[in-house]
Enzyme design. Structure first.
Site, mmCIF file in Angstrom:
data_model
loop_
_atom_site.group_PDB
_atom_site.id
_atom_site.type_symbol
_atom_site.label_atom_id
_atom_site.label_comp_id
_atom_site.label_asym_id
_atom_site.label_seq_id
_atom_site.Cartn_x
_atom_site.Cartn_y
_atom_site.Cartn_z
ATOM 1 N N LYS A 53 0.634 -1.198 -0.035
ATOM 2 C CA LYS A 53 0.091 0.338 0.164
ATOM 3 C C LYS A 53 0.762 1.583 -0.131
ATOM 4 O O LYS A 53 0.387 2.282 -1.233
ATOM 5 C CB LYS A 53 -0.989 -0.286 1.247
ATOM 6 C CG LYS A 53 -1.909 -0.986 1.198
ATOM 7 C CD LYS A 53 -3.234 -1.033 2.583
ATOM 8 C CE LYS A 53 -3.988 -2.247 1.915
ATOM 9 N NZ LYS A 53 -4.580 -2.788 3.093
ATOM 10 N N GLN A 97 -4.239 -1.028 9.303
ATOM 11 C CA GLN A 97 -4.644 -2.747 8.627
ATOM 12 C C GLN A 97 -5.207 -3.634 9.788
ATOM 13 O O GLN A 97 -4.568 -3.896 10.972
ATOM 14 C CB GLN A 97 -2.793 -2.785 8.939
ATOM 15 C CG GLN A 97 -2.876 -4.651 8.045
ATOM 16 C CD GLN A 97 -3.820 -3.908 6.754
ATOM 17 O OE1 GLN A 97 -3.344 -3.711 5.730
ATOM 18 N NE2 GLN A 97 -3.767 -5.079 5.574
ATOM 19 N N ASP A 120 -11.093 2.340 3.853
ATOM 20 C CA ASP A 120 -10.854 1.468 3.803
ATOM 21 C C ASP A 120 -12.663 1.169 3.814
ATOM 22 O O ASP A 120 -13.629 0.407 3.340
ATOM 23 C CB ASP A 120 -10.443 0.908 4.586
ATOM 24 C CG ASP A 120 -8.959 -0.175 4.780
ATOM 25 O OD1 ASP A 120 -9.348 0.307 3.821
ATOM 26 O OD2 ASP A 120 -8.670 -0.443 5.813
#
Ligand code: NAD
Length: 294
Positions: A53, A97, A120
């Site tokens: 990422k 994460q 997200d």
């Protein structure tokens, strides 16, 4: 018959090339999209995802900040950092994460991210907006799947779609996106009886299970579109390679279109994270982010 491949790698590259103009337009206004990524603990897969990422941000001209905490960090310390990032004008997107260590309350952490920076799309406010058919940030993996369908001329409207998996990250938002796109959607999960009876009806079959080669050829309707979200590491005795949830070699002879693993959904997930971060920055700059440009 051998299915046509849905090439996520090439589509991801095309989209990332198209993002350059949007990043340049922001730069001309003195803005640079910024993403903060929080990693807690040393899970090897999470380390790889976070590295990918951050590297993708650098390559696309985005600013990125990686914050790594030991596995035993107190939740309060992470929440305090999130409050700081929420107020930081250089940061437009924040992601934590997953999975988190056991002592964390995942919901409390995700809810501590400002919805306007929740790239997200896991905050309850963004999940609710998606459920209402007016999404603000779409979770990256199912968003990537919708882009793959669109790029391959597959309109879900009126089709039977079956999603295997009901996680908040993939299965549920995937089902909502397909409903919003006009498909008739069935969501299957670990408690589903006679799974194959459902999957055999699918014009579009999405597998997000986390079990290697779980979807076999007899579970697939001839001519179906098969999307394999799974990323599984095979044991060393089987070569240690990455493998999807679909038995690719057998299913490709039944399906009309199929995504490979690797090179399918995986590259699209990170691409849509870039899209969401750029869009967050555009909204912040008052340019009005628009999903049609993603
Ligand atoms: P998860 O473990 O949270 O969910 C798995 C789902 O599969 C559950 O809803 C469960 O009910 C269902 N399931 C389990 N056994 C089943 C069975 N026997 N029959 C029917 N359903 C069953 O996983 P997740 O986070 O949704 O991820 C799923 C897979 O997708 C994993 O392999 C993960 O690594 C992968 N993934 C890939 C990407 C990507 O970028 N390609 C992103 C996220 C997740």
């Amino acid at each position: 018959m051998s299915a046509r491949l849905i090439d996520g790698k090439t589509l991801a590259e095309e989209l990332r090339t198209a993002f350059k103009a949007r990043v340049a337009a922001l730069a001309a206004r003195g803005q640079r999209p910024g993403l903060a990524v929080i990693l807690i603990g040393e899970d090897p897969a999470s380390q790889v995802y976070v590295r990918n990422k951050v590297n993708a941000c650098e390559a696309a001209g985005l600013f990125s900040q990686k914050l790594v905490y030991p596995v035993d960090v107190a939740q309060a310390e992470v929440l305090a950092k999130l409050a700081e990032l929420n107020a930081d004008p250089a940061i437009h997107g924040i992601l934590v994460q997953l999975p988190l260590p056991r002592h964390f309350d995942e919901k409390a952490v995700l809810e501590a991210i400002a919805p306007a920076k929740d790239v997200d799309g896991f905050h309850a406010e963004n999940a609710g907006a998606l459920a209402q058919g007016a999404p603000r940030f779409i979770p990256c993996t199912p968003y990537g799947v919708m882009k793959m369908l669109e790029a391959n001329g597959i309109d879900p409207a009126g089709r039977e779609a079956v999603v295997i998996g009901r996680s908040n990250i993939v299965g549920k938002p995937m089902a909502l996106l397909l409903i919003n796109a006009g498909a008739t959607v069935t969501v299957c999960h670990s408690r589903t009886r006679d799974l194959a009876a459902h999957t055999r009806r699918a014009d579009i079959l999405v597998a997000a299970v986390g079990k290697p080669r779980f979807v076999t050829a007899d579970m697939v309707k001839p001519g179906a579109v098969v999307i394999d979200v799974g990323i599984n590491r095979l044991p060393p005795e089987e070569g240690g390679k990455l493998c999807g949830d679909v038995d690719f070699n057998a299913v490709k002879d039944v399906a009309a279109l199929i995504t490979p693993v690797p090179g399918g959904v995986g590259p699209m997930t990170i691409t849509m994270l870039l899209a969401n971060t750029i869009e967050a920055a555009e909204r912040e700059a008052g340019r009005g982010g628009d999903k049609r440009h993603a």
